[in-house]
Design a protein around this motif. Sequence first.
Motif, mmCIF file in Angstrom:
data_model
loop_
_atom_site.group_PDB
_atom_site.id
_atom_site.type_symbol
_atom_site.label_atom_id
_atom_site.label_comp_id
_atom_site.label_asym_id
_atom_site.label_seq_id
_atom_site.Cartn_x
_atom_site.Cartn_y
_atom_site.Cartn_z
ATOM 1 N N THR A 266 14.939 -8.599 -7.104
ATOM 2 C CA THR A 266 14.756 -9.803 -7.926
ATOM 3 C C THR A 266 15.931 -9.987 -8.885
ATOM 4 O OG1 THR A 266 12.341 -9.620 -7.801
ATOM 5 C CG2 THR A 266 13.251 -10.918 -9.615
ATOM 6 N N PHE B 258 8.329 -7.982 4.839
ATOM 7 C CA PHE B 258 7.607 -6.842 5.410
ATOM 8 C C PHE B 258 6.814 -7.286 6.640
ATOM 9 C CE2 PHE B 258 3.822 -4.146 5.739
ATOM 10 C CZ PHE B 258 4.394 -2.884 5.774
ATOM 11 N N GLY C 177 9.079 -10.187 -0.609
ATOM 12 C CA GLY C 177 8.915 -8.854 -0.050
ATOM 13 C C GLY C 177 7.811 -8.797 0.991
ATOM 14 N N LEU C 178 6.693 -9.447 0.693
ATOM 15 C CA LEU C 178 5.568 -9.468 1.635
ATOM 16 C C LEU C 178 5.951 -10.185 2.929
ATOM 17 C CD1 LEU C 178 2.614 -10.230 -0.812
ATOM 18 C CD2 LEU C 178 2.951 -8.121 0.509
ATOM 19 N N GLY D 141 10.038 0.269 3.383
ATOM 20 C CA GLY D 141 10.548 0.806 2.134
ATOM 21 C C GLY D 141 11.059 2.215 2.236
ATOM 22 N N ILE E 97 8.173 0.967 -4.345
ATOM 23 C CA ILE E 97 8.192 -0.431 -3.907
ATOM 24 C C ILE E 97 8.386 -1.356 -5.109
ATOM 25 C CG2 ILE E 97 6.754 -2.295 -2.970
ATOM 26 C CD1 ILE E 97 5.608 -0.288 -0.996
ATOM 27 N N ALA E 98 7.676 -1.062 -6.212
ATOM 28 C CA ALA E 98 7.823 -1.881 -7.422
ATOM 29 C C ALA E 98 9.266 -1.853 -7.926
ATOM 30 C CB ALA E 98 6.874 -1.369 -8.505
ATOM 31 N N PRO F 156 12.908 -9.959 -1.923
ATOM 32 C CA PRO F 156 13.091 -10.500 -3.272
ATOM 33 C C PRO F 156 14.504 -11.021 -3.529
ATOM 34 C CG PRO F 156 11.861 -8.454 -3.365
ATOM 35 C CD PRO F 156 12.322 -8.609 -1.942
ATOM 36 N N GLN G 78 11.971 -1.328 -6.074
ATOM 37 C CA GLN G 78 12.795 -2.082 -5.141
ATOM 38 C C GLN G 78 12.634 -3.590 -5.338
ATOM 39 O OE1 GLN G 78 13.034 -0.664 -0.999
ATOM 40 N NE2 GLN G 78 11.782 1.072 -1.626
ATOM 41 N N VAL G 79 11.409 -4.044 -5.567
ATOM 42 C CA VAL G 79 11.166 -5.469 -5.824
ATOM 43 C C VAL G 79 11.915 -5.902 -7.079
ATOM 44 C CG1 VAL G 79 9.411 -7.161 -6.494
ATOM 45 C CG2 VAL G 79 8.947 -5.570 -4.631
ATOM 46 N N TRP H 210 11.304 -4.697 0.907
ATOM 47 C CA TRP H 210 10.938 -4.848 -0.504
ATOM 48 C C TRP H 210 12.131 -5.057 -1.415
ATOM 49 C CZ3 TRP H 210 6.215 -6.126 -0.523
ATOM 50 C CH2 TRP H 210 5.314 -5.570 0.403
ATOM 51 N N ILE I 185 7.847 -10.628 -5.111
ATOM 52 C CA ILE I 185 6.726 -10.006 -4.388
ATOM 53 C C ILE I 185 6.413 -10.790 -3.125
ATOM 54 C CG2 ILE I 185 4.259 -9.470 -4.507
ATOM 55 C CD1 ILE I 185 4.659 -8.983 -7.526
#
Length: 349
Positions: A247, A25, A21-22, A173, A239-240, A37, A242-243, A33, A18
């Motif tokens: 990961t 971004f 990703g932030l 994303g 997004i979740a 990760p 993709q993270v 995203w 996360i």
Amino acid sequence: MTLSNILARRLLAISLGITGGLIAFTAGLPLPWMLGPMIANTIAAVMRAPIAGPEPLRFYMIPIIGVMLGSGVTAEIFGMLGTWALTLAVLPVFLACAAGISFAVYRRIGGYDPVTAFYAAMPGGLNEMLILGAEAGGDERRIALAHAARVLIIIIFVALFFGLFVGVSTGGGSSAPWIGLLDITIADYAILALCAVVGAFIAKRLGLPAAPVMGPMLLSGIAHVAGWVTVAPPTLFVIAAQVTIGTIIGTRFIGATVAEIRTDIGLSAITSALMLIAAVGFAAAIAMITGVPLAQAFLAFSPGGLTEMSLLTLTMGQDVAYVSVMHIIRITAVIAVAPFVFRWARRRF
């Protein structure tokens, strides 16, 4: 290792994902995203951080990607099937070239044994090639690292090249507008959820390749073409997913020594570069003859993972169905043909 310790390691990996990703971004990197990760957890794995891949989440997240990809299917796509014929005809030639080049690199430069070199070179799915390679007596760790490194390098290169040099936007994303949790109806949620659950189940029972993404994508495509639903899954879910994918890819390097990672990433960088050069050549020919956009044809030939390349295609606003079908056929063909080619080559040489 206790359950609580495993959960703590997975939580750390997700937290790094996360955060990565932030940062990606905020920095304006393409496909942030997933790239963020991936990079964050790859670095953490090399530094021996106490992380573990959130593999159980993959079961829930991959179908979301499949449903999202299916939402890009329209009735107009079926009228374009004729233009795909040449790509389908040329694809086996490209796969033979890509596999042959990669095998030579792993065998001659890397010094891999023939079995390991063969299955490390095949541009198929990581899990499938790992299983086939292990059954044939190859080095499982080297095969896994080779494919993980190939997927990592190709995704990073393609995303950065299109985003930073070609100017094709992949940020945020998706090129589609933000879809909030409350922007779709309960009926939409129910249909999309059925596409994810039933699609994954049916595809697995039928033994289809990449079943968790392929089944939901096909059912979602049918539902959207039929007009039963007209929206994609909420952006936060995408997004979740993709993270989670990013990961997991990054954590595949856990346990590898620095020397192994240096060697495998170096060899994968060479094979990936050669594969991408070949992909550009084949894509240029397809684009010139059929009129398919060069970027779209290039994405169809770039030998990354099905889910990852489909995501890149979607975020670049290209034809998801075209690219996804080519990657599904690529993976299916390699899985089906590789064992026979290996047995033939072993008897002959």
